[in-house]
Design a protein around this motif. Structure first.
Motif, PDB file in Angstrom:
ATOM      1  N   ALA A  22       9.971   4.193  -4.543  1.00 18.69           N
ATOM      2  CA  ALA A  22      10.707   3.823  -3.333  1.00 18.69           C
ATOM      3  C   ALA A  22      10.860   2.304  -3.246  1.00 18.69           C
ATOM      4  N   VAL A  23      11.791   1.889  -2.429  1.00 19.05           N
ATOM      5  CA  VAL A  23      12.018   0.474  -2.131  1.00 19.05           C
ATOM      6  C   VAL A  23      11.661   0.268  -0.672  1.00 19.05           C
ATOM      7  N   TYR A  24      10.945  -0.787  -0.369  1.00 19.47           N
ATOM      8  CA  TYR A  24      10.522  -1.056   1.003  1.00 19.47           C
ATOM      9  C   TYR A  24      11.081  -2.394   1.467  1.00 19.47           C
ATOM     10  N   ASP A  79       0.836  -1.203   0.000  1.00 23.96           N
ATOM     11  CA  ASP A  79       0.000   0.000   0.000  1.00 23.96           C
ATOM     12  C   ASP A  79       0.873   1.255   0.000  1.00 23.96           C
ATOM     13  N   LEU A  80       1.936   1.249   0.809  1.00 27.89           N
ATOM     14  CA  LEU A  80       2.857   2.386   0.830  1.00 27.89           C
ATOM     15  C   LEU A  80       3.533   2.543  -0.525  1.00 27.89           C
ATOM     16  N   ARG A  81       3.893   1.434  -1.140  1.00 26.58           N
ATOM     17  CA  ARG A  81       4.557   1.484  -2.450  1.00 26.58           C
ATOM     18  C   ARG A  81       3.624   2.004  -3.538  1.00 26.58           C
ATOM     19  N   ARG A  82       2.336   1.698  -3.431  1.00 26.15           N
ATOM     20  CA  ARG A  82       1.392   2.255  -4.407  1.00 26.15           C
ATOM     21  C   ARG A  82       1.379   3.776  -4.310  1.00 26.15           C
ATOM     22  N   ALA A  83       1.540   4.306  -3.099  1.00 31.04           N
ATOM     23  CA  ALA A  83       1.586   5.758  -2.908  1.00 31.04           C
ATOM     24  C   ALA A  83       2.928   6.331  -3.371  1.00 31.04           C
TER      25      ALA A  83
END
Length: 127
Positions: free
Chosen positions: A105-107, A97-101
């Motif tokens: 970025a790399v998580y 979900d954070l990556r969709r935003a």
């Protein structure tokens, strides 16, 4: 179980964003943040400052302070989230979900073996 979701990005890319682009990205990330808070899955989260303003302490005894981190990497750690999910898969879903935003970025999702929440902090930022 607690997990750390570590957000990595190339600082040069982040610093190239206009104020409007950064604000739009943060609005999307905060929407995910608010949802995770509502689900009672999100603990502390922080957006870190630039590595140019960081120092590293290493060595024996009192150690020696050097400017910035000197990791051989193209991406720097820019922030982190502490989440509480029953499984790694659920933590990965939150990171997605954070990556969709923030798709550039790399998580990294890593189990936390010891979590000490500490005391609430009030900012003592220098003026």
């Amino acid at each position: 179980m607690y997990y750390a979701i570590l957000a990595y990005h190339a600082e040069g890319v982040v610093e190239s964003w206009t104020e409007e682009e950064d604000a739009a990205l943060m609005a999307e990330l905060l929407a995910v943040n608010d949802r995770l808070v509502g689900e009672k899955s999100l603990g502390p989260a922080a957006r870190l400052g630039p590595t140019q303003r960081a120092v590293t302490l290493r060595g024996k005894g009192d150690g020696m302070i050097t400017d910035g981190p000197f990791a051989e990497t193209k991406e720097e750690l820019l922030g982190f989230y502490v989440v509480d999910f029953p499984t790694l898969e659920a933590a990965v879903a939150a990171a997605r979900d954070l990556r969709r935003a923030n798709p550039t970025a790399v998580y990294e999702i890593r189990p936390i073996l010891l979590y000490l929440p500490g005391a609430p902090l009030e900012s003592r930022a220098a003026d």
